[in-house]
Design a protein around this motif. Structure first.
Motif, PDB file in Angstrom:
ATOM      1  N   ALA A 102       0.826  -1.208   0.000  1.00 48.37           N
ATOM      2  CA  ALA A 102       0.000   0.000   0.000  1.00 48.37           C
ATOM      3  C   ALA A 102       0.854   1.250   0.000  1.00 48.37           C
ATOM      4  O   ALA A 102       1.996   1.271   0.468  1.00 48.37           O
ATOM      5  CB  ALA A 102      -0.913  -0.016   1.221  1.00 48.37           C
ATOM      6  N   ASP A 103       0.294   2.322  -0.546  1.00 52.54           N
ATOM      7  CA  ASP A 103       0.947   3.627  -0.524  1.00 52.54           C
ATOM      8  C   ASP A 103       1.179   4.053   0.926  1.00 52.54           C
ATOM      9  O   ASP A 103       0.368   3.791   1.816  1.00 52.54           O
ATOM     10  CB  ASP A 103       0.065   4.657  -1.241  1.00 52.54           C
ATOM     11  CG  ASP A 103       0.760   5.992  -1.392  1.00 52.54           C
ATOM     12  OD1 ASP A 103       0.724   6.781  -0.422  1.00 52.54           O
ATOM     13  OD2 ASP A 103       1.346   6.242  -2.454  1.00 52.54           O
ATOM     14  N   ARG A 104       2.316   4.735   1.174  1.00 57.03           N
ATOM     15  CA  ARG A 104       2.652   5.142   2.536  1.00 57.03           C
ATOM     16  C   ARG A 104       1.621   6.084   3.137  1.00 57.03           C
ATOM     17  O   ARG A 104       1.486   6.188   4.356  1.00 57.03           O
ATOM     18  CB  ARG A 104       4.025   5.821   2.558  1.00 57.03           C
ATOM     19  CG  ARG A 104       5.165   4.893   2.178  1.00 57.03           C
ATOM     20  CD  ARG A 104       5.419   3.890   3.266  1.00 57.03           C
ATOM     21  NE  ARG A 104       6.465   2.929   2.891  1.00 57.03           N
ATOM     22  CZ  ARG A 104       6.861   1.944   3.665  1.00 57.03           C
ATOM     23  NH1 ARG A 104       6.314   1.778   4.844  1.00 57.03           N
ATOM     24  NH2 ARG A 104       7.791   1.098   3.269  1.00 57.03           N
ATOM     25  N   ALA A 105       0.903   6.797   2.284  1.00 58.58           N
ATOM     26  CA  ALA A 105      -0.094   7.734   2.789  1.00 58.58           C
ATOM     27  C   ALA A 105      -1.409   7.053   3.136  1.00 58.58           C
ATOM     28  O   ALA A 105      -2.291   7.675   3.740  1.00 58.58           O
ATOM     29  CB  ALA A 105      -0.349   8.835   1.755  1.00 58.58           C
ATOM     30  N   SER A 106      -1.548   5.775   2.765  1.00 62.06           N
ATOM     31  CA  SER A 106      -2.796   5.074   3.041  1.00 62.06           C
ATOM     32  C   SER A 106      -2.946   4.802   4.535  1.00 62.06           C
ATOM     33  O   SER A 106      -1.979   4.479   5.232  1.00 62.06           O
ATOM     34  CB  SER A 106      -2.835   3.743   2.274  1.00 62.06           C
ATOM     35  OG  SER A 106      -2.785   3.968   0.878  1.00 62.06           O
ATOM     36  N   VAL A 107      -4.163   4.897   4.997  1.00 60.13           N
ATOM     37  CA  VAL A 107      -4.456   4.594   6.395  1.00 60.13           C
ATOM     38  C   VAL A 107      -4.567   3.084   6.557  1.00 60.13           C
ATOM     39  O   VAL A 107      -5.169   2.402   5.736  1.00 60.13           O
ATOM     40  CB  VAL A 107      -5.760   5.274   6.841  1.00 60.13           C
ATOM     41  CG1 VAL A 107      -6.124   4.879   8.271  1.00 60.13           C
ATOM     42  CG2 VAL A 107      -5.631   6.783   6.725  1.00 60.13           C
ATOM     43  N   VAL A 108      -3.965   2.558   7.625  1.00 59.61           N
ATOM     44  CA  VAL A 108      -4.052   1.144   7.948  1.00 59.61           C
ATOM     45  C   VAL A 108      -5.039   0.982   9.095  1.00 59.61           C
ATOM     46  O   VAL A 108      -4.919   1.658  10.124  1.00 59.61           O
ATOM     47  CB  VAL A 108      -2.676   0.569   8.340  1.00 59.61           C
ATOM     48  CG1 VAL A 108      -2.812  -0.900   8.728  1.00 59.61           C
ATOM     49  CG2 VAL A 108      -1.689   0.728   7.194  1.00 59.61           C
ATOM     50  N   THR A 113       0.034   5.757   9.321  1.00 63.13           N
ATOM     51  CA  THR A 113      -1.100   6.265  10.083  1.00 63.13           C
ATOM     52  C   THR A 113      -2.057   5.108  10.299  1.00 63.13           C
ATOM     53  O   THR A 113      -2.504   4.469   9.344  1.00 63.13           O
ATOM     54  CB  THR A 113      -1.806   7.399   9.328  1.00 63.13           C
ATOM     55  OG1 THR A 113      -0.880   8.476   9.141  1.00 63.13           O
ATOM     56  CG2 THR A 113      -3.021   7.889  10.092  1.00 63.13           C
ATOM     57  N   VAL A 114      -2.352   4.820  11.543  1.00 61.42           N
ATOM     58  CA  VAL A 114      -3.121   3.632  11.903  1.00 61.42           C
ATOM     59  C   VAL A 114      -4.377   4.049  12.659  1.00 61.42           C
ATOM     60  O   VAL A 114      -4.304   4.848  13.599  1.00 61.42           O
ATOM     61  CB  VAL A 114      -2.286   2.672  12.777  1.00 61.42           C
ATOM     62  CG1 VAL A 114      -3.091   1.424  13.114  1.00 61.42           C
ATOM     63  CG2 VAL A 114      -0.987   2.304  12.071  1.00 61.42           C
ATOM     64  N   ILE A 115      -5.505   3.499  12.240  1.00 66.74           N
ATOM     65  CA  ILE A 115      -6.752   3.683  12.987  1.00 66.74           C
ATOM     66  C   ILE A 115      -7.115   2.347  13.610  1.00 66.74           C
ATOM     67  O   ILE A 115      -7.245   1.336  12.917  1.00 66.74           O
ATOM     68  CB  ILE A 115      -7.880   4.194  12.083  1.00 66.74           C
ATOM     69  CG1 ILE A 115      -7.607   5.651  11.691  1.00 66.74           C
ATOM     70  CG2 ILE A 115      -9.229   4.086  12.787  1.00 66.74           C
ATOM     71  CD1 ILE A 115      -8.691   6.290  10.875  1.00 66.74           C
ATOM     72  N   ILE A 116      -7.256   2.351  14.929  1.00 64.19           N
ATOM     73  CA  ILE A 116      -7.561   1.127  15.671  1.00 64.19           C
ATOM     74  C   ILE A 116      -9.057   1.091  15.945  1.00 64.19           C
ATOM     75  O   ILE A 116      -9.635   2.057  16.457  1.00 64.19           O
ATOM     76  CB  ILE A 116      -6.774   1.089  16.991  1.00 64.19           C
ATOM     77  CG1 ILE A 116      -5.267   1.239  16.715  1.00 64.19           C
ATOM     78  CG2 ILE A 116      -7.049  -0.192  17.750  1.00 64.19           C
ATOM     79  CD1 ILE A 116      -4.435   1.412  17.957  1.00 64.19           C
ATOM     80  N   LEU A 117      -9.693  -0.021  15.589  1.00 65.38           N
ATOM     81  CA  LEU A 117     -11.124  -0.215  15.809  1.00 65.38           C
ATOM     82  C   LEU A 117     -11.309  -1.215  16.959  1.00 65.38           C
ATOM     83  O   LEU A 117     -11.264  -2.426  16.742  1.00 65.38           O
ATOM     84  CB  LEU A 117     -11.798  -0.734  14.534  1.00 65.38           C
ATOM     85  CG  LEU A 117     -11.659   0.138  13.279  1.00 65.38           C
ATOM     86  CD1 LEU A 117     -12.357  -0.528  12.096  1.00 65.38           C
ATOM     87  CD2 LEU A 117     -12.229   1.530  13.515  1.00 65.38           C
ATOM     88  N   PRO A 118     -11.486  -0.731  18.166  1.00 68.31           N
ATOM     89  CA  PRO A 118     -11.598  -1.663  19.305  1.00 68.31           C
ATOM     90  C   PRO A 118     -12.985  -2.289  19.378  1.00 68.31           C
ATOM     91  O   PRO A 118     -13.988  -1.707  18.959  1.00 68.31           O
ATOM     92  CB  PRO A 118     -11.335  -0.763  20.511  1.00 68.31           C
ATOM     93  CG  PRO A 118     -11.842   0.573  20.076  1.00 68.31           C
ATOM     94  CD  PRO A 118     -11.545   0.677  18.610  1.00 68.31           C
ATOM     95  N   ASP A 119     -13.035  -3.498  19.924  1.00 75.57           N
ATOM     96  CA  ASP A 119     -14.321  -4.092  20.262  1.00 75.57           C
ATOM     97  C   ASP A 119     -14.949  -3.296  21.402  1.00 75.57           C
ATOM     98  O   ASP A 119     -14.246  -2.647  22.198  1.00 75.57           O
ATOM     99  CB  ASP A 119     -14.148  -5.546  20.700  1.00 75.57           C
ATOM    100  CG  ASP A 119     -13.739  -6.458  19.544  1.00 75.57           C
ATOM    101  OD1 ASP A 119     -13.604  -5.934  18.409  1.00 75.57           O
ATOM    102  OD2 ASP A 119     -13.532  -7.656  19.782  1.00 75.57           O
ATOM    103  N   ASN A 120     -16.248  -3.348  21.506  1.00 74.08           N
ATOM    104  CA  ASN A 120     -16.966  -2.562  22.505  1.00 74.08           C
ATOM    105  C   ASN A 120     -17.012  -3.292  23.851  1.00 74.08           C
ATOM    106  O   ASN A 120     -18.060  -3.706  24.330  1.00 74.08           O
ATOM    107  CB  ASN A 120     -18.378  -2.249  22.015  1.00 74.08           C
ATOM    108  CG  ASN A 120     -19.105  -1.283  22.944  1.00 74.08           C
ATOM    109  OD1 ASN A 120     -18.470  -0.519  23.671  1.00 74.08           O
ATOM    110  ND2 ASN A 120     -20.427  -1.316  22.914  1.00 74.08           N
ATOM    111  N   ASP A 121     -15.835  -3.479  24.435  1.00 78.28           N
ATOM    112  CA  ASP A 121     -15.740  -4.063  25.769  1.00 78.28           C
ATOM    113  C   ASP A 121     -14.426  -3.606  26.397  1.00 78.28           C
ATOM    114  O   ASP A 121     -13.597  -2.949  25.746  1.00 78.28           O
ATOM    115  CB  ASP A 121     -15.854  -5.580  25.741  1.00 78.28           C
ATOM    116  CG  ASP A 121     -14.839  -6.233  24.797  1.00 78.28           C
ATOM    117  OD1 ASP A 121     -13.760  -5.638  24.553  1.00 78.28           O
ATOM    118  OD2 ASP A 121     -15.130  -7.334  24.291  1.00 78.28           O
ATOM    119  N   ASP A 122     -14.233  -3.948  27.661  1.00 72.70           N
ATOM    120  CA  ASP A 122     -13.035  -3.485  28.364  1.00 72.70           C
ATOM    121  C   ASP A 122     -11.767  -4.051  27.738  1.00 72.70           C
ATOM    122  O   ASP A 122     -10.748  -3.349  27.646  1.00 72.70           O
ATOM    123  CB  ASP A 122     -13.115  -3.885  29.843  1.00 72.70           C
ATOM    124  CG  ASP A 122     -14.188  -3.120  30.594  1.00 72.70           C
ATOM    125  OD1 ASP A 122     -14.600  -2.049  30.103  1.00 72.70           O
ATOM    126  OD2 ASP A 122     -14.600  -3.578  31.676  1.00 72.70           O
TER     127      ASP A 122
END
Length: 671
Positions: free
Chosen positions: A147-153, A194-203
């Motif tokens: 992927a391009d370096r500018a792409s969000v992971v 650039t990383v976006i983390i999608l957490p599960d909805n729990d502790d």
């Protein structure tokens, strides 16, 4: 379970027209030619077999077909009839395109899902458990590399979630074994991403996101946590009802948040609304929600004034005839110890005719005298201000006591910046104004005038950064001389919310400040007489100094043609007070050993001393003879004692109310 004399794997190989070689068989994958050998099978423990597809064939469909045909037994069922089902296999491919390991997802109704890790055995098969020394890699790593370096992971906790995101066209990755499987080594592959983390909805999901984001940021990446909206408890991207476009919008908002605007007031909303009344700690002198700067000459009494004002505010009493707003009050000093505050407070209470007990819980006295680290803020080499632990303590004290008035004595101990640098002074004043706003209080901070004669220290920064500045001084004549040592006046040196230049006149009396009109008539009259006597003494000395400067000696004898009071009457320095008052001043000055008869110069051309009245020099030895008058023989003079500034008409010295030196009390600049 055996079918005939052959193993299950051998039966399957024969059924599909394949070849058996050693411990495994090979046969055509569904949909391929009879010569194809893309599907392999081998026996496993427990009578089961393991299928492998080498060309994309559906091995699960082949295994199910074998069960239908009776080539394999039905799945072994638990007592409740339920079985663990394999619901996914996820291969982890390294940067070279080699499958390093895989995870197998197993599910059973009513149970938490399970994952089994397997590694290649080098012969086309798999071995349970990973090599503990083998490196761990991110799921779908080749996609990240390509992927391009500018792409969000996008980073998720599980492979199935990453596959969903990849199907939406996102660059997505995951880690093996969910939330608890994160290792800091994973962050290396995301160091410049650039990383976006999608957490599960729990502790567990939130803990995973926090751990992973810190690890990625420390490795040089930029991580952002994006909790998906409207997820059910323990939900994740699989459960989310949003679209790819909605996810992109959410990501863009967190990556590029809008710059907040300044808060704005709509004047139209004030239509038909009365303007709020301005509030004052000291009416029209010290506004609330602002910091006021009090300056004054040394020994003028700034500290006394501040402590007395704090006392009046605490009691809701007027201060020198001016109304106060009753509130809890704090007086903080960096210069006076507890004993000094004690003495001063008892004198203030006596002047106000109140008991000290009435101040409990209303007035708080704080001494930081002798302490270090009292600065409320510091400045780095670039001039940027940072608050200190002392500031946090002060702020907490004001807020927790509910103080509405705070006097800080003085700025030299609390301000660590350069008062000639405007932005540092502005930042410090802004800090105090912020405290005033937070507490709905008035802040009075004390300072000193500078040596150039300005009523404030440093540059004009202090003057420009406060809305209110007060100046405490003694009334002075045109020559700058203070004629009455007990008289004081407080002036509005700057008042953005009231009229500039107004003053309050008052007096120092018995170690407190009082309105002159409030004193008993006898004391008032004595003070007035003493004030005039002191002023007349100063005038007489000014005339004497001028005549001696001119080389024109005067005499104390009425018979002399140069009798001092007669000579001084005609001088401008006498200010028209008349011969009688000049004679009384000369008598007082003789009694207090402030003047004497002595050598004042030399007669020109005659070579002999000129004798006349003069001030008593401070540095003469005790045995220097005084010059004789016409009817007094020369005798060694006694050393004059320190004189009081003025005397009563009976010749008795009135005790000086504000001495610069007191035998048993060192008031100094702490008045």
């Amino acid at each position: 379970m055996r079918f005939g004399t052959m193993t299950p794997a051998q039966n399957i190989t024969r059924h599909f027209g394949g070849d058996w070689n050693g411990s495994q068989g090979a046969f055509p994958s569904p949909g391929h030619s009879k010569s194809d050998r893309g599907m392999t099978v081998k026996d496993a423990n427990g009578g089961d077999v393991v299928f492998y597809s080498h060309n994309g064939g559906d091995w699960q469909a082949v295994k199910d077909e074998c069960r239908r045909l009776g080539l394999l037994p039905e799945r072994q069922r638990r007592p409740n009839g339920e079985v663990w089902r394999e619901t996914g296999r996820y291969e982890y491919v390294d940067a070279d395109g080699t499958v390093a390991y895989r995870t197998v997802r197993l599910e059973k109704a009513g149970e938490r899902k399970r994952f089994t890790a397997q590694r290649p055995d080098g012969r086309g098969g798999w071995v349970n458990k990973l090599d503990p020394n083998a490196p761990r890699i991110l799921y779908r790593l080749p996609d990240i590399i390509a992927a391009d370096r500018a792409s969000v992971v996008y980073l998720t906790e599980g492979e199935r979630k990453a596959d969903k995101l990849a199907g939406w066209g996102f660059v997505a990755t995951a880690i093996a074994f969910g939330a608890k499987g994160w290792r800091d080594t994973y962050a290396k592959a995301l160091a410049d991403r650039t990383v976006i983390i999608l957490p599960d909805n729990d502790d567990e999901g939130r803990a995973f996101a926090d751990h992973a984001s810190k690890s990625i940021n420390q490795a040089g990446g930029k991580a952002f946590v994006l909790p998906l909206p409207d997820l059910p408890p323990k939900g994740d991207i699989i459960d989310w009802a949003g679209t790819p476009e909605e996810l992109r919008s959410l990501a863009d908002a967190i990556l590029h948040p809008p710059v907040p605007m300044l808060p704005m007031l709509d004047p139209g909303a004030w239509q038909d609304q009365p303007a709020p009344a301005r509030t004052w700690a000291l009416h029209e002198w010290i506004p609330t929600r602002q910091a006021t700067y009090l300056t004054g000459a040394g020994s003028a009494g700034k500290s006394l004034l501040s402590q007395q004002l704090a006392t009046c505010v605490a009691l809701g009493r007027s201060f020198l005839g001016v109304e106060t707003r009753q509130s809890v009050a704090i007086y903080l000093t960096c210069e006076d110890d507890a004993d000094e505050l004690h003495r001063r407070q008892l004198a203030i209470c006596a002047a106000l005719n109140v008991s000290a007990r009435e101040l409990s819980g209303k007035l708080h006295l704080i001494t930081l005298a002798g302490g270090i680290g009292n600065e409320l803020a510091t400045f780095d080499p670039q001039g940027r201000m940072a608050t200190t632990e002392a500031w946090a303590t002060l702020h907490a004290t004001v807020m927790q006591t509910g103080a509405g008035f705070v006097a800080l004595d003085n700025v030299a101990h609390l301000f660590a910046g350069n008062e000639n640098i405007r932005n540092q002074v502005a930042a410090f004043c802004g800090l105090l104004n912020g405290l005033a706003a937070d507490a709905d209080a008035s802040i009075l901070f004390l300072g000193h005038p500078n040596k150039a004669g300005d009523s404030f220290s440093g540059s004009t920064a202090w003057e420009n950064q406060v809305r209110s500045r007060l100046f405490l001084d003694q009334p002075r004549d045109s020559n700058g001389e203070a004629l009455d040592p007990d008289a004081r006046q407080l002036a509005r040196a700057k008042a953005n919310y009231a009229r500039n230049g107004e003053t309050i006149a008052f007096r120092w009396h018995q170690w407190a400040f009082v309105n002159e009109a409030e004193l008993p008539p006898r004391i008032h009259a004595e003070m007035a007489a003493n004030a005039q006597a002191g002023a007349d003494n100063t005038i007489f000395l000014a005339c004497l100094d001028e005549r001696n400067r001119q080389g024109r000696a005067v005499s104390e004898s009425k018979a002399s043609r140069t009798y001092a009071p007669k000579e001084f009457v005609a001088m401008a320095e006498s200010k028209g007070i008349g011969r009688g008052r000049l004679e009384a001043a000369m008598d007082r000055l003789f009694r207090t050993r402030a003047i004497e008869r002595g050598v004042v110069g030399r007669h020109q051309g005659e070579g002999k001393d000129m004798i006349g009245l003069r001030r008593v020099p401070d540095d003469l030895p005790d045995d220097v003879p005084m010059a004789p008058s016409d009817d007094v023989p020369m005798t060694p003079r006694s050393r004059p004692k320190a004189h009081t500034p003025y005397l009563t008409d009976k010749g008795a010295g009135w005790p000086p109310a504000a001495p610069l030196v007191e035998d048993d009390l060192d008031w100094g600049d702490g008045l």
